[in-house]
Design a protein around this motif. Structure first.
Motif, PDB file in Angstrom:
ATOM      1  N   SER A 134      42.618 -54.990 -75.078  1.00 28.34           N
ATOM      2  CA  SER A 134      44.011 -54.199 -75.505  1.00 28.34           C
ATOM      3  C   SER A 134      44.880 -55.286 -75.204  1.00 28.34           C
ATOM      4  CB  SER A 134      44.069 -52.843 -75.124  1.00 28.34           C
ATOM      5  OG  SER A 134      44.439 -52.773 -73.770  1.00 28.34           O
ATOM      6  N   HIS A 169      50.293 -57.881 -81.321  1.00 31.34           N
ATOM      7  CA  HIS A 169      50.689 -56.554 -80.869  1.00 31.34           C
ATOM      8  C   HIS A 169      51.090 -56.785 -79.202  1.00 31.34           C
ATOM      9  CE1 HIS A 169      47.888 -55.618 -84.231  1.00 31.34           C
ATOM     10  NE2 HIS A 169      48.593 -54.443 -84.167  1.00 31.34           N
ATOM     11  N   GLU A 173      48.864 -51.548 -76.856  1.00 32.42           N
ATOM     12  CA  GLU A 173      49.024 -50.638 -77.925  1.00 32.42           C
ATOM     13  C   GLU A 173      47.892 -50.696 -78.884  1.00 32.42           C
ATOM     14  OE1 GLU A 173      53.820 -51.346 -78.444  1.00 32.42           O
ATOM     15  OE2 GLU A 173      52.652 -52.233 -79.609  1.00 32.42           O
ATOM     16  N   HIS A 174      47.087 -51.662 -78.945  1.00 26.82           N
ATOM     17  CA  HIS A 174      45.991 -52.049 -79.981  1.00 26.82           C
ATOM     18  C   HIS A 174      44.720 -52.365 -79.401  1.00 26.82           C
ATOM     19  CE1 HIS A 174      44.664 -52.823 -84.064  1.00 26.82           C
ATOM     20  NE2 HIS A 174      44.388 -54.071 -83.666  1.00 26.82           N
ATOM     21  N   SER A 285      40.569 -47.522 -77.354  1.00 21.31           N
ATOM     22  CA  SER A 285      39.488 -47.146 -78.246  1.00 21.31           C
ATOM     23  C   SER A 285      38.758 -45.738 -77.791  1.00 21.31           C
ATOM     24  CB  SER A 285      38.585 -48.558 -78.805  1.00 21.31           C
ATOM     25  OG  SER A 285      37.563 -47.763 -79.399  1.00 21.31           O
TER      26      SER A 285
END
Length: 350
Positions: A134, A169, A173-174, A285
């Motif tokens: 991430s 990003h 966050e992702h 995730s």
């Protein structure tokens, strides 16, 4: 060229206690394995099952080479590709246990472990962002920096990627599966432990599991190690045109199936329960933790894929572990290998 992490290993099934597989079980497993090799046009395979550092069943089928002259045995080693990531993550968790690192330790920037001033967003990246994929950039896609600039060493490649491939990003966050992130983790370990990556993994992880034969892969066919399979692809030379040794901490190891089982089944030897819980609790995730794919069963696993290589390592909820290695790759072969290992695992009793 895109590299994928396999997502599967969703089933769970009971297993009874018994000794090593008797001949009838061995014959059944052989039939299943050889049928799979024929169906998918794969030359060779090695498998192992066990728990708590003990191997209950291991076998190899087919051939190490394209001509069928060199039979695979359980002592043969395969490039394990991204199955290297749980090994790297375990070394990081050991450093956290020892107080050498913290999950929120910054990696880049003036206060970072690796130092250097790379900008505000990059300086916000923490150790845990790298572990959980991430960090905000450098995804496993056509622009994956790990498959570019093969002439560069680790330091040069990291500097180039940070300068030329900006984050998409903010950190945390992702989720975007990142080989580059685990390459950076390898350099963090080297900085903290003051050893080359392969030596620190041998010292901190492998030797404590009784593993002596794992090595970082060579790049070319001429650098093929003793008792290492050949990587067979439809495109000549595809498996031997990459800088695999530079992939060390995210995908560079070669191993037997048995040694991967020894590693996966001895996490309590390597880490305390709090560390294991942290390493197998999902991050951004829901299906990926820190070096392991995870589900609610809970099973933990990781797959690997490179030209001429498909691999999987699984730690089931009840502690039974396995690894399957093949010297070939095709579309959806990773998921097929995962299913195959569950099927054969239903025959092996432990």
């Amino acid at each position: 060229m895109k590299r994928r992490v396999f997502v599967s290993s969703l089933a769970a099934w009971p297993m009874a206690a018994a000794a090593a597989a008797p001949q009838s079980e061995e014959g059944k497993i052989r039939g299943i394995a050889e049928g799979f090799l024929r169906e998918h046009g794969i030359q060779g395979m090695s498998i192992a099952y066990g728990r708590a550092g003990k191997i209950n069943f291991e076998a190899a089928y087919g051939f190490a080479d394209a001509d069928g002259a060199e039979a695979v045995t359980p002592q043969y080693r395969f490039r394990i590709a991204s199955v290297s990531k749980p090994i790297t993550a375990t070394a990081v968790m050991r450093c956290i246990e020892k107080g050498l690192l913290k999950p929120d330790s910054k990696v880049f920037g003036p206060q970072g472990i690796l130092g250097g001033d790379y900008g505000e967003d990059v300086a916000a990246i923490t150790l845990d962002h790298l572990l959980t994929h991430s960090s905000g950039g450098w995804a496993n896609d056509k622009d994956d920096p790990m498959f570019k600039n093969p002439q560069m060493n680790h330091v040069e490649l990291i500097a180039w990627a940070l300068a030329n491939q900006k984050q998409t990003h903010k950190p945390g966050e992702h989720f975007a599966y990142s080989n580059f992130g685990y390459c950076v983790l390898g350099r963090v370990l080297e900085k903290v432990l003051k050893l080359p990556y392969d030596k620190l993994i041998t010292q901190e992880v492998l030797s404590k599991c009784g593993i002596t034969s794992m090595q970082i892969a060579g790049n070319t066919l001429a650098e093929r190690r003793p008792q290492e399979v050949m990587y067979l692809t439809s495109k000549p030379g595809a498996a031997y045109g990459m800088n695999v040794s530079r992939m060390d901490s995210h995908g560079g190891w070669i191993s037997t199936a048995g040694d991967l089982v020894r590693f996966a089944s001895q996490l309590p030897v390597l880490l305390n329960q709090d560390s294991i819980r942290a390493m197998t609790t999902h991050g951004v995730s829901e299906s990926y933790a820190r070096g392991w794919n995870v589900n609610k069963v809970p099973n933990w696993w990781h797959g690997g894929s490179l030209p001429g290589t498909s691999t999987i390592m699984v730690h089931t909820a009840n502690g039974f572990c396995w690894a399957g290695l093949i010297n070939g790759r095709s579309e959806k072969l990773g998921l097929a290998l995962d299913k195959l290992m569950w099927q054969m695992g239903g025959v092996v009793k432990t």
